[in-house]
Write a protein that holds these residues in place. Structure first.
Motif, PDB file in Angstrom:
ATOM      1  N   ILE A 119     -30.956 -46.659 139.995  1.00 13.89           N
ATOM      2  CA  ILE A 119     -31.944 -45.649 139.627  1.00 13.89           C
ATOM      3  C   ILE A 119     -31.439 -44.298 140.116  1.00 13.89           C
ATOM      4  CG2 ILE A 119     -34.345 -44.872 139.847  1.00 13.89           C
ATOM      5  CD1 ILE A 119     -34.053 -47.551 138.412  1.00 13.89           C
ATOM      6  N   GLU A 120     -30.924 -43.495 139.202  1.00 10.26           N
ATOM      7  CA  GLU A 120     -30.528 -42.122 139.519  1.00 10.26           C
ATOM      8  C   GLU A 120     -31.774 -41.259 139.341  1.00 10.26           C
ATOM      9  OE1 GLU A 120     -27.905 -40.487 140.529  1.00 10.26           O
ATOM     10  OE2 GLU A 120     -26.226 -41.903 140.375  1.00 10.26           O
ATOM     11  N   MET A 121     -32.376 -40.869 140.446  1.00 14.84           N
ATOM     12  CA  MET A 121     -33.684 -40.222 140.355  1.00 14.84           C
ATOM     13  C   MET A 121     -33.650 -38.952 139.501  1.00 14.84           C
ATOM     14  SD  MET A 121     -35.506 -40.799 144.069  1.00 14.84           S
ATOM     15  CE  MET A 121     -36.949 -39.892 143.511  1.00 14.84           C
ATOM     16  N   ASP A 122     -32.659 -38.093 139.736  1.00 17.34           N
ATOM     17  CA  ASP A 122     -32.571 -36.856 138.953  1.00 17.34           C
ATOM     18  C   ASP A 122     -32.428 -37.157 137.463  1.00 17.34           C
ATOM     19  OD1 ASP A 122     -32.842 -35.355 141.210  1.00 17.34           O
ATOM     20  OD2 ASP A 122     -30.790 -34.596 141.257  1.00 17.34           O
ATOM     21  N   GLN A 123     -31.619 -38.153 137.152  1.00 19.77           N
ATOM     22  CA  GLN A 123     -31.388 -38.507 135.751  1.00 19.77           C
ATOM     23  C   GLN A 123     -32.658 -39.038 135.098  1.00 19.77           C
ATOM     24  OE1 GLN A 123     -27.987 -41.085 135.079  1.00 19.77           O
ATOM     25  NE2 GLN A 123     -28.887 -41.889 133.214  1.00 19.77           N
ATOM     26  N   ILE A 124     -33.360 -39.931 135.808  1.00 18.13           N
ATOM     27  CA  ILE A 124     -34.604 -40.499 135.279  1.00 18.13           C
ATOM     28  C   ILE A 124     -35.632 -39.403 135.039  1.00 18.13           C
ATOM     29  CG2 ILE A 124     -36.574 -42.002 135.804  1.00 18.13           C
ATOM     30  CD1 ILE A 124     -34.106 -43.580 135.141  1.00 18.13           C
ATOM     31  N   ILE A 125     -35.787 -38.508 136.016  1.00 19.63           N
ATOM     32  CA  ILE A 125     -36.771 -37.431 135.881  1.00 19.63           C
ATOM     33  C   ILE A 125     -36.407 -36.510 134.720  1.00 19.63           C
ATOM     34  CG2 ILE A 125     -37.658 -35.338 137.006  1.00 19.63           C
ATOM     35  CD1 ILE A 125     -37.522 -36.909 139.675  1.00 19.63           C
ATOM     36  N   ALA A 126     -35.130 -36.164 134.611  1.00 16.54           N
ATOM     37  CA  ALA A 126     -34.693 -35.288 133.526  1.00 16.54           C
ATOM     38  C   ALA A 126     -34.950 -35.930 132.167  1.00 16.54           C
ATOM     39  CB  ALA A 126     -33.213 -34.962 133.688  1.00 16.54           C
ATOM     40  N   GLU A 127     -34.683 -37.233 132.059  1.00 13.74           N
ATOM     41  CA  GLU A 127     -34.904 -37.927 130.790  1.00 13.74           C
ATOM     42  C   GLU A 127     -36.382 -37.972 130.441  1.00 13.74           C
ATOM     43  OE1 GLU A 127     -33.107 -41.727 131.352  1.00 13.74           O
ATOM     44  OE2 GLU A 127     -31.054 -40.993 131.066  1.00 13.74           O
ATOM     45  N   ARG A 128     -37.219 -38.248 131.443  1.00 13.80           N
ATOM     46  CA  ARG A 128     -38.647 -38.345 131.179  1.00 13.80           C
ATOM     47  C   ARG A 128     -39.263 -36.990 130.824  1.00 13.80           C
ATOM     48  NH1 ARG A 128     -40.927 -42.514 135.893  1.00 13.80           N
ATOM     49  NH2 ARG A 128     -39.913 -44.389 135.076  1.00 13.80           N
ATOM     50  N   TYR A 140     -41.326 -25.055 135.743  1.00 12.57           N
ATOM     51  CA  TYR A 140     -42.490 -25.581 136.462  1.00 12.57           C
ATOM     52  C   TYR A 140     -42.468 -25.328 137.973  1.00 12.57           C
ATOM     53  CZ  TYR A 140     -43.282 -28.141 132.098  1.00 12.57           C
ATOM     54  OH  TYR A 140     -43.498 -28.472 130.792  1.00 12.57           O
ATOM     55  N   GLY A 141     -41.294 -25.013 138.510  1.00 14.65           N
ATOM     56  CA  GLY A 141     -41.206 -24.764 139.947  1.00 14.65           C
ATOM     57  C   GLY A 141     -40.798 -25.992 140.736  1.00 14.65           C
ATOM     58  N   GLU A 142     -40.349 -25.765 141.963  1.00 19.27           N
ATOM     59  CA  GLU A 142     -39.851 -26.860 142.797  1.00 19.27           C
ATOM     60  C   GLU A 142     -40.941 -27.841 143.169  1.00 19.27           C
ATOM     61  OE1 GLU A 142     -37.381 -27.664 146.966  1.00 19.27           O
ATOM     62  OE2 GLU A 142     -37.778 -25.606 146.309  1.00 19.27           O
ATOM     63  N   GLN A 143     -42.157 -27.365 143.442  1.00 20.78           N
ATOM     64  CA  GLN A 143     -43.237 -28.255 143.867  1.00 20.78           C
ATOM     65  C   GLN A 143     -43.525 -29.321 142.811  1.00 20.78           C
ATOM     66  OE1 GLN A 143     -44.511 -28.092 146.854  1.00 20.78           O
ATOM     67  NE2 GLN A 143     -46.096 -29.666 146.673  1.00 20.78           N
ATOM     68  N   TYR A 144     -43.520 -28.907 141.553  1.00 21.33           N
ATOM     69  CA  TYR A 144     -43.746 -29.843 140.450  1.00 21.33           C
ATOM     70  C   TYR A 144     -42.674 -30.924 140.446  1.00 21.33           C
ATOM     71  CZ  TYR A 144     -44.139 -31.497 135.588  1.00 21.33           C
ATOM     72  OH  TYR A 144     -44.268 -32.280 134.466  1.00 21.33           O
ATOM     73  N   PHE A 145     -41.420 -30.498 140.627  1.00 14.44           N
ATOM     74  CA  PHE A 145     -40.307 -31.445 140.631  1.00 14.44           C
ATOM     75  C   PHE A 145     -40.426 -32.410 141.808  1.00 14.44           C
ATOM     76  CE2 PHE A 145     -36.036 -32.549 142.201  1.00 14.44           C
ATOM     77  CZ  PHE A 145     -35.573 -33.255 141.107  1.00 14.44           C
ATOM     78  N   ARG A 146     -40.797 -31.899 142.994  1.00 13.33           N
ATOM     79  CA  ARG A 146     -40.930 -32.766 144.175  1.00 13.33           C
ATOM     80  C   ARG A 146     -42.027 -33.801 143.977  1.00 13.33           C
ATOM     81  NH1 ARG A 146     -35.977 -32.093 145.654  1.00 13.33           N
ATOM     82  NH2 ARG A 146     -35.471 -29.946 146.206  1.00 13.33           N
TER      83      ARG A 146
END
Length: 261
Positions: A119-128, A140-146
């Protein structure tokens, strides 16, 4: 009995032989793992897999159904790796560390060595999200990403025996560390600032250093994160001057030592 029935009966007998052989082979794989563990032998032995491939290539040279047989043996090898990984890790391996310390590289090596899901977290989040990490930060800002990171870590608690490669800032949130440890061992990979700069200098998907690719800036940011990284880690592994096999052997050894305490 018709000729077709005779052929089908012969096929069934072959299936019985294959099934019994596979069950025996899997037991032997487990016995090999037990022997390695009890005698403190290296778990990873890529030369053995290379020997098997060489043997199969010679045995199947100029034979019919070569591709089909190789496909079957590929599946057998993958399943053997899964048996080994389940024997070793009944939990998730969570890789943390500054960008460029080797998390993705080691994840891929563990995937190839043990057929573990990665599970590559950055990759999964970017894809979703349908956009790059840099764009998520900008829009969206860093808080949204966290928050996305935290939710993904919670989701991963339903899994076992997977490798989770975290983004560099993931362990900075204490709630993330709590979620990591609920079903995983946290492995911190480290490297010198000079090594990191050399590894990431040509990358343009690192928003925190995109305009500051210098050793002093990287060293300063690493120092700011060091305390929380080390507090989150169950084990720490330096990656400078080591290849993937050396790093993964050390990782396995250290985790085994931790599990045996």
């Amino acid at each position: 009995m018709s000729q077709l029935e005779i052929l089908r009966e012969s096929l069934g007998q072959c299936d019985e032989i294959i099934l019994d052989a596979l069950l025996m082979r899997n037991r032997i794989v487990e016995d090999i793992m037990a022997y390695k563990k009890s005698n403190d032998l290296p778990i990873l032995q890529p030369e053995q897999e290379a020997k098997q491939k060489e043997w199969l290539e010679k045995r199947m040279e100029k034979k019919r159904h070569k591709a089909e047989v190789e496909d079957v043996f590929g599946s057998i090898t993958m399943n053997s790796k899964r048996i080994q990984s389940r024997k070793l890790f009944n939990y998730n391996i969570v890789l943390i560390g500054f960008m460029g310390t080797g998390k993705s590289t080691i994840s891929e090596f563990l995937k190839n060595s043990f057929a573990m899901e990665v599970i590559e977290m950055d990759q999964i989040i970017a894809e979703r999200e349908g956009m790059t990490i840099s764009d998520i930060f900008e829009v969206y800002g860093e808080q949204y990403f966290r928050n996305l990171e935290t939710n993904l870590l919670i989701e991963m608690q339903s899994k076992t025996n997977v490798v989770i490669s975290c983004g560099g800032g993931t362990p900075m949130r204490e709630c993330n560390v709590v979620e990591m440890k609920k079903n995983g061992r946290v492995v911190l990979l480290t490297a010198k600032p000079e090594t990191i700069l050399n590894r990431v200098k040509d990358s343009h998907d690192r928003p925190l250093i995109e305009n500051n690719k210098t050793v002093p800036f990287i060293a300063d940011l690493m120092e700011k994160r060091r305390e929380k990284y080390e507090a989150a880690a169950d084990i720490i592994i330096e990656t400078d001057g080591k290849d993937e096999l050396q790093i993964c052997e050390e990782l396995i050894l250290r985790l085994r030592q931790m599990d045996n305490k």
